[in-house]
Design a protein around this motif. Structure first.
Motif, PDB file in Angstrom:
ATOM      1  N   HIS A  86       0.687  -1.244  -0.004  1.00  0.00           N
ATOM      2  CA  HIS A  86       0.012   0.126   0.045  1.00  0.00           C
ATOM      3  C   HIS A  86       0.927   1.413  -0.056  1.00  0.00           C
ATOM      4  CE1 HIS A  86      -3.819  -1.940   0.223  1.00  0.00           C
ATOM      5  NE2 HIS A  86      -3.588  -2.662   1.376  1.00  0.00           N
ATOM      6  N   THR A  87       0.433   2.252  -0.400  1.00  0.00           N
ATOM      7  CA  THR A  87       1.063   3.551  -0.606  1.00  0.00           C
ATOM      8  C   THR A  87       0.783   4.377   0.760  1.00  0.00           C
ATOM      9  OG1 THR A  87      -1.024   4.922  -1.301  1.00  0.00           O
ATOM     10  CG2 THR A  87       0.672   3.942  -3.101  1.00  0.00           C
ATOM     11  N   ALA A  88       1.511   5.053   1.292  1.00  0.00           N
ATOM     12  CA  ALA A  88       1.355   5.881   2.514  1.00  0.00           C
ATOM     13  C   ALA A  88       0.203   6.567   2.362  1.00  0.00           C
ATOM     14  CB  ALA A  88       2.773   6.590   2.819  1.00  0.00           C
ATOM     15  N   ARG A  89      -0.047   7.131   1.328  1.00  0.00           N
ATOM     16  CA  ARG A  89      -1.133   8.351   1.152  1.00  0.00           C
ATOM     17  C   ARG A  89      -2.405   7.420   1.281  1.00  0.00           C
ATOM     18  NH1 ARG A  89      -4.380   9.218  -3.092  1.00  0.00           N
ATOM     19  NH2 ARG A  89      -5.377  11.245  -3.357  1.00  0.00           N
ATOM     20  N   TYR A  90      -2.545   6.292   0.890  1.00  0.00           N
ATOM     21  CA  TYR A  90      -3.831   5.593   1.078  1.00  0.00           C
ATOM     22  C   TYR A  90      -3.901   5.107   2.406  1.00  0.00           C
ATOM     23  CZ  TYR A  90      -7.109   1.756   1.007  1.00  0.00           C
ATOM     24  OH  TYR A  90      -8.099   0.848   1.188  1.00  0.00           O
ATOM     25  N   LEU A  91      -2.962   4.644   2.971  1.00  0.00           N
ATOM     26  CA  LEU A  91      -3.231   4.323   4.540  1.00  0.00           C
ATOM     27  C   LEU A  91      -3.506   5.650   5.415  1.00  0.00           C
ATOM     28  CD1 LEU A  91      -0.136   1.817   4.955  1.00  0.00           C
ATOM     29  CD2 LEU A  91      -2.460   1.251   4.672  1.00  0.00           C
ATOM     30  N   ASN A  92      -2.786   6.749   5.145  1.00  0.00           N
ATOM     31  CA  ASN A  92      -3.316   7.768   5.853  1.00  0.00           C
ATOM     32  C   ASN A  92      -4.658   8.151   5.604  1.00  0.00           C
ATOM     33  OD1 ASN A  92      -0.651   8.229   6.895  1.00  0.00           O
ATOM     34  ND2 ASN A  92       0.200   9.369   4.971  1.00  0.00           N
ATOM     35  N   ARG A  93      -5.144   7.942   4.350  1.00  0.00           N
ATOM     36  CA  ARG A  93      -6.511   8.173   4.198  1.00  0.00           C
ATOM     37  C   ARG A  93      -7.341   7.371   4.946  1.00  0.00           C
ATOM     38  NH1 ARG A  93      -8.462   7.472  -1.143  1.00  0.00           N
ATOM     39  NH2 ARG A  93     -10.199   8.748  -0.587  1.00  0.00           N
TER      40      ARG A  93
END
Length: 375
Positions: A86-93
């Motif tokens: 997973h991208t960090a951006r997705y996990l942060n969302r």
């Protein structure tokens, strides 16, 4: 963190608790009570039976096939584990809420799980009561991948979140557990260089298809109702063997196609592991699947896939995926019991297989040296 080589020559980017050694006394059946989503009845607002995993285990215990002592206890996937795909951006969302005044709105999670009232719950509760169970099931799939290599077969009683890709969730799928299990094996286990996904959930598995679109190491067979969600034409380009079904497909046609195409897929690409997405939403009467397969048809379907793997000596990992009727838990349990009766799983399954790819993999399997991960 820079990548470092493990003892088997593979490149590993982080320490994980998911590849812990499991006692030989345990069957490679992975589960945790943390899988089940129960909170103020909100789980009943989605057609998914969010407690079906615990029911499967209860039925297997009642039939005296398993006990708590021989089940492998799933661990929650850590953020570092999830970042393998997973991208960090997705996990942060997923992690972050939308602030409006003094309220935190869990819009992304409410959208992915298709439970709109989650939008109105405090974000910390959504994280604890919804995402943590899904992360634990994801950890279970990754663990079961390693167990399948070691033992020749493994079943994660949860998982199968095949609509989630590296940067997008949907359809009750928040984490890409199938992609993660495969990537972990490619990175960490010597001798695992190819995988075949056999996706027999009623819905197209667009998540793993998007993740492996350009990856020739992964062969995807997908059998699904052509008329329902997600209808992802872009993701379909990753499918090597596509079988599109019509409304109301019944046992005879379905089982014939599953048998024919699974044999064809495994003849075309001899993988180091099979990931079998065994959704039960193909069951007649399922509100989302639109097919008309009987309970006996589902049990036979699973036997076909495990028998094809066993004949070739290919390790197989099964995840349970979708299924939106209360009776699906009983059918999953009955199917597992049938696999055992047929000698396709259980302590004797490796003996039935004889000399195979599995024995080679067992000698090459790489461990992280972490602590035991079983009840």
């Amino acid at each position: 963190m820079s990548k470092k080589e493990d003892s088997g020559g593979k490149k590993c980017s982080h320490h994980t608790e998911l590849y812990a050694e499991v006692p030989a006394s345990c069957l490679p059946i992975v589960y945790s009570p943390e899988y089940n989503i129960t909170f103020m009845g909100l789980e009943k607002l989605h057609p998914f039976d969010a407690g079906k995993w615990g029911k499967v285990i209860r039925f297997l215990k009642e039939e005296q096939f398993i006990t708590d002592e021989i089940i492998v206890l799933a661990r929650e996937a850590s953020e570092a584990d999830l970042l393998v795909v997973h991208t960090a951006r997705y996990l942060n969302r997923l992690k972050n809420a939308i602030l409006e005044g003094s309220r935190e709105w869990s819009l992304v999670v409410a959208t992915i799980t298709e439970i709109p009232p989650l939008l109105f719950l405090p974000n910390f509760l959504v994280q604890r009561k919804v995402l943590r169970p899904l992360r634990t099931q994801t950890g279970g799939t990754i663990m079961a991948g390693k167990l399948a290599i070691d033992r020749g077969w493994a079943i994660n009683v949860g998982g199968g979140f095949h609509h989630c890709s590296s940067d997008k969730g949907g359809g009750f799928c928040a984490y890409a557990d199938i992609t993660l299990a495969i990537k972990f094996l490619f990175e960490r286990v010597e001798g695992v260089a190819s995988a075949t996904i056999i996706d027999l959930d009623a819905h197209q598995g667009n998540g793993h298809e998007r993740d492996f679109l350009e990856d020739r190491r992964v062969y995807i067979m997908d059998v699904y109702n052509r008329h329902i969600y997600p209808g992802d034409g872009y993701a379909k380009r990753a499918i090597k063997r596509k079988v599109e079904l019509d409304w109301g497909t019944e046992d005879s046609e379905y089982l014939q196609k599953v048998d024919l195409h699974s044999e064809g897929a495994l003849n075309e690409a001899r993988p180091d592991i099979i990931i079998y997405n065994a959704g039960t939403d193909i069951l007649d009467g399922d509100p989302l699947g639109g097919l008309a397969i009987s309970p006996q048809g589902i049990i036979k379907r699973d036997e076909i896939i495990f028998r094809a793997a066993r004949r070739r000596g290919i390790p197989i990992l099964m995840v349970t995926s979708g299924g939106y009727q209360k009776k699906t838990a009983r059918i999953i349990a009955d199917s597992i019991l049938n696999l055992h009766r047929q000698g396709l799983i259980g302590e004797e399954a490796l003996d039935v297989a004889g000399p195979s790819h599995v024995s080679l993999m067992m000698s090459k399997s790489v461990s992280s040296g972490a602590t035991l991960a079983a009840i």
